[in-house]
Design a protein around this motif. Structure first.
Motif, PDB file in Angstrom:
ATOM      1  N   THR A  47      95.488 -21.091 135.900  1.00  0.00           N
ATOM      2  CA  THR A  47      94.174 -20.557 135.540  1.00  0.00           C
ATOM      3  C   THR A  47      93.518 -19.837 136.711  1.00  0.00           C
ATOM      4  O   THR A  47      92.933 -18.774 136.545  1.00  0.00           O
ATOM      5  CB  THR A  47      93.255 -21.697 135.061  1.00  0.00           C
ATOM      6  N   LEU A  48      93.608 -20.425 137.905  1.00  0.00           N
ATOM      7  CA  LEU A  48      92.940 -19.845 139.068  1.00  0.00           C
ATOM      8  C   LEU A  48      93.759 -18.733 139.734  1.00  0.00           C
ATOM      9  O   LEU A  48      93.364 -18.214 140.766  1.00  0.00           O
ATOM     10  CB  LEU A  48      92.614 -20.932 140.092  1.00  0.00           C
ATOM     11  N   GLY A  49      94.886 -18.375 139.138  1.00  0.00           N
ATOM     12  CA  GLY A  49      95.675 -17.270 139.655  1.00  0.00           C
ATOM     13  C   GLY A  49      95.005 -15.933 139.425  1.00  0.00           C
ATOM     14  O   GLY A  49      95.304 -14.942 140.085  1.00  0.00           O
ATOM     15  N   ASN A  50      94.046 -15.889 138.514  1.00  0.00           N
ATOM     16  CA  ASN A  50      93.314 -14.667 138.184  1.00  0.00           C
ATOM     17  C   ASN A  50      91.965 -14.684 138.915  1.00  0.00           C
ATOM     18  O   ASN A  50      91.242 -15.680 138.874  1.00  0.00           O
ATOM     19  CB  ASN A  50      93.109 -14.606 136.664  1.00  0.00           C
ATOM     20  N   ALA A  51      91.620 -13.592 139.585  1.00  0.00           N
ATOM     21  CA  ALA A  51      90.376 -13.528 140.368  1.00  0.00           C
ATOM     22  C   ALA A  51      89.139 -13.667 139.490  1.00  0.00           C
ATOM     23  O   ALA A  51      88.136 -14.249 139.917  1.00  0.00           O
ATOM     24  CB  ALA A  51      90.317 -12.219 141.149  1.00  0.00           C
ATOM     25  N   ASN A  52      89.185 -13.162 138.265  1.00  0.00           N
ATOM     26  CA  ASN A  52      88.026 -13.294 137.370  1.00  0.00           C
ATOM     27  C   ASN A  52      87.768 -14.754 137.019  1.00  0.00           C
ATOM     28  O   ASN A  52      86.613 -15.181 136.921  1.00  0.00           O
ATOM     29  CB  ASN A  52      88.244 -12.480 136.089  1.00  0.00           C
ATOM     30  N   ASN A  53      88.829 -15.522 136.854  1.00  0.00           N
ATOM     31  CA  ASN A  53      88.657 -16.947 136.555  1.00  0.00           C
ATOM     32  C   ASN A  53      88.075 -17.698 137.756  1.00  0.00           C
ATOM     33  O   ASN A  53      87.281 -18.622 137.593  1.00  0.00           O
ATOM     34  CB  ASN A  53      89.984 -17.561 136.138  1.00  0.00           C
ATOM     35  N   VAL A  54      88.472 -17.307 138.956  1.00  0.00           N
ATOM     36  CA  VAL A  54      87.930 -17.936 140.164  1.00  0.00           C
ATOM     37  C   VAL A  54      86.439 -17.646 140.277  1.00  0.00           C
ATOM     38  O   VAL A  54      85.637 -18.535 140.578  1.00  0.00           O
ATOM     39  CB  VAL A  54      88.682 -17.445 141.427  1.00  0.00           C
ATOM     40  N   ARG A  55      86.049 -16.407 140.007  1.00  0.00           N
ATOM     41  CA  ARG A  55      84.635 -16.034 140.062  1.00  0.00           C
ATOM     42  C   ARG A  55      83.833 -16.835 139.029  1.00  0.00           C
ATOM     43  O   ARG A  55      82.755 -17.347 139.327  1.00  0.00           O
ATOM     44  CB  ARG A  55      84.487 -14.530 139.827  1.00  0.00           C
ATOM     45  N   THR A  56      84.381 -16.963 137.828  1.00  0.00           N
ATOM     46  CA  THR A  56      83.698 -17.741 136.786  1.00  0.00           C
ATOM     47  C   THR A  56      83.558 -19.195 137.199  1.00  0.00           C
ATOM     48  O   THR A  56      82.498 -19.805 137.020  1.00  0.00           O
ATOM     49  CB  THR A  56      84.475 -17.637 135.458  1.00  0.00           C
ATOM     50  N   MET A  57      84.632 -19.771 137.774  1.00  0.00           N
ATOM     51  CA  MET A  57      84.586 -21.167 138.220  1.00  0.00           C
ATOM     52  C   MET A  57      83.549 -21.343 139.322  1.00  0.00           C
ATOM     53  O   MET A  57      82.806 -22.327 139.330  1.00  0.00           O
ATOM     54  CB  MET A  57      85.957 -21.594 138.717  1.00  0.00           C
ATOM     55  N   ASN A  58      83.454 -20.392 140.254  1.00  0.00           N
ATOM     56  CA  ASN A  58      82.458 -20.473 141.323  1.00  0.00           C
ATOM     57  C   ASN A  58      81.037 -20.393 140.767  1.00  0.00           C
ATOM     58  O   ASN A  58      80.133 -21.090 141.240  1.00  0.00           O
ATOM     59  CB  ASN A  58      82.687 -19.364 142.346  1.00  0.00           C
ATOM     60  N   ARG A  59      80.835 -19.552 139.781  1.00  0.00           N
ATOM     61  CA  ARG A  59      79.501 -19.451 139.171  1.00  0.00           C
ATOM     62  C   ARG A  59      79.123 -20.736 138.456  1.00  0.00           C
ATOM     63  O   ARG A  59      77.974 -21.185 138.534  1.00  0.00           O
ATOM     64  CB  ARG A  59      79.458 -18.263 138.214  1.00  0.00           C
ATOM     65  N   ILE A  60      80.066 -21.316 137.753  1.00  0.00           N
ATOM     66  CA  ILE A  60      79.790 -22.590 137.060  1.00  0.00           C
ATOM     67  C   ILE A  60      79.462 -23.676 138.076  1.00  0.00           C
ATOM     68  O   ILE A  60      78.486 -24.425 137.915  1.00  0.00           O
ATOM     69  CB  ILE A  60      80.992 -22.990 136.185  1.00  0.00           C
ATOM     70  N   ALA A  61      80.264 -23.767 139.153  1.00  0.00           N
ATOM     71  CA  ALA A  61      80.025 -24.792 140.181  1.00  0.00           C
ATOM     72  C   ALA A  61      78.681 -24.576 140.864  1.00  0.00           C
ATOM     73  O   ALA A  61      77.933 -25.535 141.111  1.00  0.00           O
ATOM     74  CB  ALA A  61      81.155 -24.769 141.207  1.00  0.00           C
ATOM     75  N   GLY A  62      78.344 -23.314 141.162  1.00  0.00           N
ATOM     76  CA  GLY A  62      77.049 -23.023 141.791  1.00  0.00           C
ATOM     77  C   GLY A  62      75.882 -23.369 140.889  1.00  0.00           C
ATOM     78  O   GLY A  62      74.872 -23.919 141.347  1.00  0.00           O
ATOM     79  N   THR A  63      76.001 -23.064 139.605  1.00  0.00           N
ATOM     80  CA  THR A  63      74.948 -23.398 138.652  1.00  0.00           C
ATOM     81  C   THR A  63      74.761 -24.904 138.552  1.00  0.00           C
ATOM     82  O   THR A  63      73.622 -25.403 138.521  1.00  0.00           O
ATOM     83  CB  THR A  63      75.283 -22.816 137.263  1.00  0.00           C
ATOM     84  N   LEU A  64      75.869 -25.636 138.523  1.00  0.00           N
ATOM     85  CA  LEU A  64      75.773 -27.097 138.468  1.00  0.00           C
ATOM     86  C   LEU A  64      75.110 -27.657 139.727  1.00  0.00           C
ATOM     87  O   LEU A  64      74.288 -28.572 139.654  1.00  0.00           O
ATOM     88  CB  LEU A  64      77.154 -27.713 138.278  1.00  0.00           C
ATOM     89  N   MET A  65      75.452 -27.104 140.892  1.00  0.00           N
ATOM     90  CA  MET A  65      74.832 -27.568 142.137  1.00  0.00           C
ATOM     91  C   MET A  65      73.344 -27.267 142.166  1.00  0.00           C
ATOM     92  O   MET A  65      72.541 -28.094 142.620  1.00  0.00           O
ATOM     93  CB  MET A  65      75.526 -26.936 143.341  1.00  0.00           C
TER      94      MET A  65
END
Length: 75
Positions: A47-65
Motif C-alpha cells: 500500500t505504501l509503495g505509492n506516493a499518493n497513499n503515503v501522502r494520504t496516510m500522513n494526512r490521516i495521522a496528522g489529523t488524528l494528532m
C-alpha cells in the motif's frame, strides 16, 4: 519454583502435562500473532509503495494528532 507458576496450575496433578499444555498454547498464540503481524506488514508495504497513499496516510495521522491535541486542550 512453584511460587513462580501461574495460579491455575494445580500442584496435585502432573506438572509436566500442565506446563507442556501451557507452553503449547503460548507457542500457538505467538505463531498466530506473528503471522498476522507479518501479513499486515506485507500489505502495508504494498500500500505504501505509492506516493499518493503515503501522502494520504500522513494526512490521516496528522489529523488524528491534531484531534488528540484539541481533546487534551479541552480536557
Amino acid at each position: 519454583m512453584i511460587s513462580l507458576l501461574p495460579p491455575f496450575i494445580d500442584q496435585s496433578k502432573s506438572m509436566f502435562g500442565q506446563v507442556s499444555m501451557m507452553l503449547a498454547i503460548i507457542l500457538v498464540s505467538e505463531f498466530v500473532c506473528m503471522t498476522i503481524y507479518a501479513t499486515g506488514g506485507k500489505g502495508l508495504k504494498r500500500t505504501l509503495g505509492n506516493a499518493n497513499n503515503v501522502r494520504t496516510m500522513n494526512r490521516i495521522a496528522g489529523t488524528l494528532m491534531c484531534g488528540v491535541g484539541v481533546w487534551l486542550f479541552l480536557g
